[in-house]
Design a protein around this motif. Structure first.
Motif, PDB file in Angstrom:
ATOM      1  N   GLU A  40       0.826  -1.204   0.000  1.00 27.54           N
ATOM      2  CA  GLU A  40       0.000   0.000   0.000  1.00 27.54           C
ATOM      3  C   GLU A  40       0.866   1.263   0.000  1.00 27.54           C
ATOM      4  OE1 GLU A  40      -4.050   1.562   2.188  1.00 27.54           O
ATOM      5  OE2 GLU A  40      -3.173  -0.352   2.791  1.00 27.54           O
ATOM      6  N   LEU A  41       1.980   1.217   0.726  1.00 28.63           N
ATOM      7  CA  LEU A  41       2.898   2.357   0.738  1.00 28.63           C
ATOM      8  C   LEU A  41       3.533   2.587  -0.630  1.00 28.63           C
ATOM      9  CD1 LEU A  41       4.615   1.768   4.178  1.00 28.63           C
ATOM     10  CD2 LEU A  41       3.207   3.742   3.550  1.00 28.63           C
ATOM     11  N   GLU A  42       3.808   1.512  -1.347  1.00 28.13           N
ATOM     12  CA  GLU A  42       4.361   1.632  -2.703  1.00 28.13           C
ATOM     13  C   GLU A  42       3.382   2.357  -3.623  1.00 28.13           C
ATOM     14  OE1 GLU A  42       7.206   1.009  -4.254  1.00 28.13           O
ATOM     15  OE2 GLU A  42       8.301  -0.040  -2.684  1.00 28.13           O
ATOM     16  N   PHE A  43       2.085   2.153  -3.403  1.00 31.43           N
ATOM     17  CA  PHE A  43       1.070   2.773  -4.258  1.00 31.43           C
ATOM     18  C   PHE A  43       0.815   4.244  -3.929  1.00 31.43           C
ATOM     19  CE2 PHE A  43      -0.499  -1.685  -4.985  1.00 31.43           C
ATOM     20  CZ  PHE A  43      -0.168  -1.706  -6.323  1.00 31.43           C
ATOM     21  N   CYS A  44       1.285   4.699  -2.784  1.00 31.77           N
ATOM     22  CA  CYS A  44       1.004   6.102  -2.433  1.00 31.77           C
ATOM     23  C   CYS A  44       2.285   6.890  -2.186  1.00 31.77           C
ATOM     24  CB  CYS A  44       0.065   6.178  -1.236  1.00 31.77           C
ATOM     25  SG  CYS A  44       0.720   5.576   0.305  1.00 31.77           S
ATOM     26  N   THR A  45       3.332   6.569  -2.913  1.00 30.82           N
ATOM     27  CA  THR A  45       4.622   7.246  -2.699  1.00 30.82           C
ATOM     28  C   THR A  45       4.586   8.740  -3.006  1.00 30.82           C
ATOM     29  OG1 THR A  45       5.369   6.609  -4.908  1.00 30.82           O
ATOM     30  CG2 THR A  45       6.021   5.179  -3.072  1.00 30.82           C
ATOM     31  N   ASN A  46       3.631   9.205  -3.789  1.00 30.12           N
ATOM     32  CA  ASN A  46       3.550  10.631  -4.105  1.00 30.12           C
ATOM     33  C   ASN A  46       2.795  11.426  -3.049  1.00 30.12           C
ATOM     34  OD1 ASN A  46       5.012  10.500  -6.490  1.00 30.12           O
ATOM     35  ND2 ASN A  46       3.208   9.884  -7.647  1.00 30.12           N
ATOM     36  N   ASP A  47       2.204  10.730  -2.083  1.00 29.46           N
ATOM     37  CA  ASP A  47       1.414  11.399  -1.047  1.00 29.46           C
ATOM     38  C   ASP A  47       2.043  11.127   0.319  1.00 29.46           C
ATOM     39  OD1 ASP A  47      -0.494  12.343   0.708  1.00 29.46           O
ATOM     40  OD2 ASP A  47      -2.184  11.453  -0.356  1.00 29.46           O
ATOM     41  N   SER A  48       2.906  12.030   0.755  1.00 31.38           N
ATOM     42  CA  SER A  48       3.645  11.807   2.007  1.00 31.38           C
ATOM     43  C   SER A  48       2.719  11.761   3.216  1.00 31.38           C
ATOM     44  CB  SER A  48       4.729  12.869   2.196  1.00 31.38           C
ATOM     45  OG  SER A  48       4.162  14.149   2.298  1.00 31.38           O
ATOM     46  N   LYS A  49       1.647  12.539   3.207  1.00 29.36           N
ATOM     47  CA  LYS A  49       0.709  12.518   4.334  1.00 29.36           C
ATOM     48  C   LYS A  49       0.019  11.166   4.445  1.00 29.36           C
ATOM     49  CE  LYS A  49      -0.214  17.412   4.631  1.00 29.36           C
ATOM     50  NZ  LYS A  49      -1.194  18.480   4.568  1.00 29.36           N
ATOM     51  N   LYS A  50      -0.400  10.619   3.317  1.00 31.70           N
ATOM     52  CA  LYS A  50      -1.059   9.316   3.338  1.00 31.70           C
ATOM     53  C   LYS A  50      -0.073   8.224   3.749  1.00 31.70           C
ATOM     54  CE  LYS A  50      -3.931   6.153   0.754  1.00 31.70           C
ATOM     55  NZ  LYS A  50      -4.612   5.844  -0.490  1.00 31.70           N
ATOM     56  N   SER A  51       1.151   8.306   3.270  1.00 30.31           N
ATOM     57  CA  SER A  51       2.176   7.324   3.647  1.00 30.31           C
ATOM     58  C   SER A  51       2.402   7.338   5.155  1.00 30.31           C
ATOM     59  CB  SER A  51       3.497   7.620   2.930  1.00 30.31           C
ATOM     60  OG  SER A  51       3.363   7.480   1.546  1.00 30.31           O
ATOM     61  N   LEU A  52       2.549   8.521   5.715  1.00 30.53           N
ATOM     62  CA  LEU A  52       2.769   8.637   7.145  1.00 30.53           C
ATOM     63  C   LEU A  52       1.559   8.132   7.925  1.00 30.53           C
ATOM     64  CD1 LEU A  52       4.743   9.477   9.305  1.00 30.53           C
ATOM     65  CD2 LEU A  52       3.889  11.800   9.106  1.00 30.53           C
ATOM     66  N   SER A  53       0.379   8.446   7.459  1.00 32.56           N
ATOM     67  CA  SER A  53      -0.849   7.968   8.099  1.00 32.56           C
ATOM     68  C   SER A  53      -0.924   6.438   8.089  1.00 32.56           C
ATOM     69  CB  SER A  53      -2.057   8.571   7.391  1.00 32.56           C
ATOM     70  OG  SER A  53      -3.237   8.075   7.929  1.00 32.56           O
ATOM     71  N   LEU A  54      -0.550   5.836   6.965  1.00 32.32           N
ATOM     72  CA  LEU A  54      -0.540   4.371   6.880  1.00 32.32           C
ATOM     73  C   LEU A  54       0.457   3.763   7.853  1.00 32.32           C
ATOM     74  CD1 LEU A  54      -0.741   3.837   3.015  1.00 32.32           C
ATOM     75  CD2 LEU A  54      -2.419   3.077   4.714  1.00 32.32           C
ATOM     76  N   LEU A  55       1.623   4.360   7.953  1.00 34.81           N
ATOM     77  CA  LEU A  55       2.624   3.848   8.887  1.00 34.81           C
ATOM     78  C   LEU A  55       2.159   3.983  10.333  1.00 34.81           C
ATOM     79  CD1 LEU A  55       5.813   5.042   7.069  1.00 34.81           C
ATOM     80  CD2 LEU A  55       5.328   2.680   7.728  1.00 34.81           C
ATOM     81  N   LEU A  56       1.545   5.106  10.665  1.00 31.75           N
ATOM     82  CA  LEU A  56       1.017   5.279  12.021  1.00 31.75           C
ATOM     83  C   LEU A  56      -0.067   4.250  12.307  1.00 31.75           C
ATOM     84  CD1 LEU A  56       0.893   9.154  12.253  1.00 31.75           C
ATOM     85  CD2 LEU A  56       2.277   7.637  13.653  1.00 31.75           C
ATOM     86  N   SER A  57      -0.947   4.014  11.351  1.00 30.95           N
ATOM     87  CA  SER A  57      -2.000   2.998  11.509  1.00 30.95           C
ATOM     88  C   SER A  57      -1.400   1.616  11.692  1.00 30.95           C
ATOM     89  CB  SER A  57      -2.929   2.978  10.303  1.00 30.95           C
ATOM     90  OG  SER A  57      -3.664   4.150  10.234  1.00 30.95           O
ATOM     91  N   TYR A  58      -0.337   1.355  10.940  1.00 28.41           N
ATOM     92  CA  TYR A  58       0.332   0.069  11.055  1.00 28.41           C
ATOM     93  C   TYR A  58       0.787  -0.174  12.488  1.00 28.41           C
ATOM     94  CZ  TYR A  58       4.040  -3.392  10.749  1.00 28.41           C
ATOM     95  OH  TYR A  58       4.836  -4.476  10.967  1.00 28.41           O
ATOM     96  N   TRP A  59       1.414   0.835  13.103  1.00 27.04           N
ATOM     97  CA  TRP A  59       1.905   0.664  14.476  1.00 27.04           C
ATOM     98  C   TRP A  59       0.757   0.517  15.454  1.00 27.04           C
ATOM     99  CZ3 TRP A  59       6.410  -1.150  14.772  1.00 27.04           C
ATOM    100  CH2 TRP A  59       7.385  -0.774  13.861  1.00 27.04           C
ATOM    101  N   GLU A  60      -0.317   1.268  15.250  1.00 25.05           N
ATOM    102  CA  GLU A  60      -1.458   1.183  16.160  1.00 25.05           C
ATOM    103  C   GLU A  60      -2.173  -0.165  16.031  1.00 25.05           C
ATOM    104  OE1 GLU A  60      -3.839   4.573  15.238  1.00 25.05           O
ATOM    105  OE2 GLU A  60      -2.355   5.973  16.014  1.00 25.05           O
TER     106      GLU A  60
END
Length: 144
Positions: A40-60
């Motif tokens: 999913e992160l590979e698909f949103c590499t142009n959107d840094s906010k979405k990437s960071l949000s996904l990573l935060l969700s991953y940890w939670e």
């Protein structure tokens, strides 16, 4: 994944370039190509906010606490690199670092040396840049 989270934070706040983040992501993806989060992160590499949000969700969602030293040492090294590159005026740099502190999981943000990141720029409000710089130097030495 800790390192990827670090580079996503640094990239989001302009303290590293997109290429550094993409290199970390691509190298992890080559190792774990069946990982849904990395895909999913590979698909949103142009959107840094979405990437960071996904990573935060991953940890939670994974309820996987970040290893403090494994996370903290490279984060502080990245901040120190940006500090020495003088990419921004000092006040703006401190503001960006405060933004990073706000994005940290609470179990990390309330521990030292990260807690100090929450108030370093207070020194700047009363004109004490020397003390702020001293606090940064102390933080950069924390894991050495």
């Amino acid at each position: 994944m800790e390192e990827l989270f670090i580079y996503a934070l640094l990239f989001q706040y302009g303290l590293t370039d997109r290429e550094e983040y993409l290199q970390r992501l691509d190298s992890l993806f080559l190792i774990k190509d069946f990982d849904d989060c990395l895909l999913e992160l590979e698909f949103c590499t142009n959107d840094s906010k979405k990437s960071l949000s996904l990573l935060l969700s991953y940890w939670e969602q994974a309820i996987r606490p970040l290893h403090l030293e494994k996370f903290g040492k490279p984060l502080l090294e990245g901040l120190e690199n940006a500090y020495h590159q003088n990419m921004f005026p000092f006040r703006e740099f401190s503001s960006r670092v405060y933004g990073i502190w706000q994005m940290l999981p609470q179990d990390i943000s309330m521990k030292e040396p990260f807690w100090t990141l929450s108030y370093i720029d207070d020194c700047l409000s009363w004109g004490d840049e020397a003390q702020a710089r001293e606090l940064y130097q102390n933080i950069f030495w924390f894991y050495r």
